[in-house]
Design an enzyme around this catalytic site. Sequence first.
Site, PDB file in Angstrom:
ATOM      1  CG  ASP A  12      -0.221  -0.100   2.556  1.00 40.73           C
ATOM      2  OD1 ASP A  12       0.936  -0.603   2.599  1.00 40.73           O
ATOM      3  OD2 ASP A  12      -0.785   0.331   3.594  1.00 40.73           O
ATOM      4  CG  HIS A 243       7.184   0.237  10.613  1.00 45.67           C
ATOM      5  ND1 HIS A 243       7.213  -0.331  11.871  1.00 45.67           N
ATOM      6  CD2 HIS A 243       6.947   1.560  10.802  1.00 45.67           C
ATOM      7  CE1 HIS A 243       6.993   0.608  12.785  1.00 45.67           C
ATOM      8  NE2 HIS A 243       6.821   1.758  12.155  1.00 45.67           N
TER       9      HIS A 243
END
Length: 318
Positions: A12, A243
């Site tokens: 995303d 992340h």
Amino acid sequence: TVTPQQIIIDTDPGIDDAMAIFYALASPELDVIGLTTVFGNAHTTTCTQNALRLLEIAGRPDIPVAEGAHRPLAMDYRGPADFVHGIDGQGNLDLPAPETSAIAQDAAHFIVERVMAAPGRITLCPIGPLTNIALALLLEPRLADNLAGIVLMGGNAFGGGNASPAAEANILNDPDAADIVFGAHCPIVMAGLDVTEATFITGEQLERIGTVDNPRARHAAAILPFYREFNQREAGRDGIYVHDSTVISYLLAPQHYRSVQMPIRVDCGHGVGRGKTWPAIDRHRRGAWERRPDVTILTEVDAPAVVALELGRLGLSR
């Protein structure tokens, strides 16, 4: 020569997604055979445009992009994280439209077709909400048996969340999908906040990315200030947590991580715990955890080693 590991990145994009995609493309050990897009950091259509643009910037417009789900399985989309990634998901750069377009096939069908055509060879690398992966598993019950594995960024086994006190953002965006994925009988590695919040690139290291003269590094240097400012506000530290790139670091250098094996259930209720990834800490694995497969939960990381590896692939020597 070692045959590169075939991966599909479900994404995303997102600033840290962009870093992870560039990192994977710069790693000869990995063969990125497709990007599939999902809502999360931005709406799915925006994420698809970003995926196409990132591949063009990296000089890899040949890699197919398949657009995926526009909303979670059983709830409304919580909305974009524009305060983290900008309205456009890329630090409000207002990039030109990509010259390429997504393929006609949707993400779940693309995943199924590619995996079933190459049994045991493809690893799924989801770095966003797990909706597309859940849909693919539901579409083809034999999918899990034919995957090399799933290495995902999401969850928080032994600590608090970042999107709520209980939950990490990717999981909170579709807890029902996540619970389906963690129940799949294939090797699954969970790179959650347990290790991603222990991996930090400092502001000084980020500034050095801007000194590298290649299109990937130039794009990274343009989008990172927005994300860095968000981290400064939220964490009070100058730099960024790593992340999504943790998935790539683990694929390249698993020796830099420690892990435990436990089944995971995701809280799909509608209380304060929604989206929490619960490991079966009790060894009896009763109740909801019964007959659930073990997940490799990353718990510790040699952060300097993986940061050096990523920066090296992005074109920075130490």
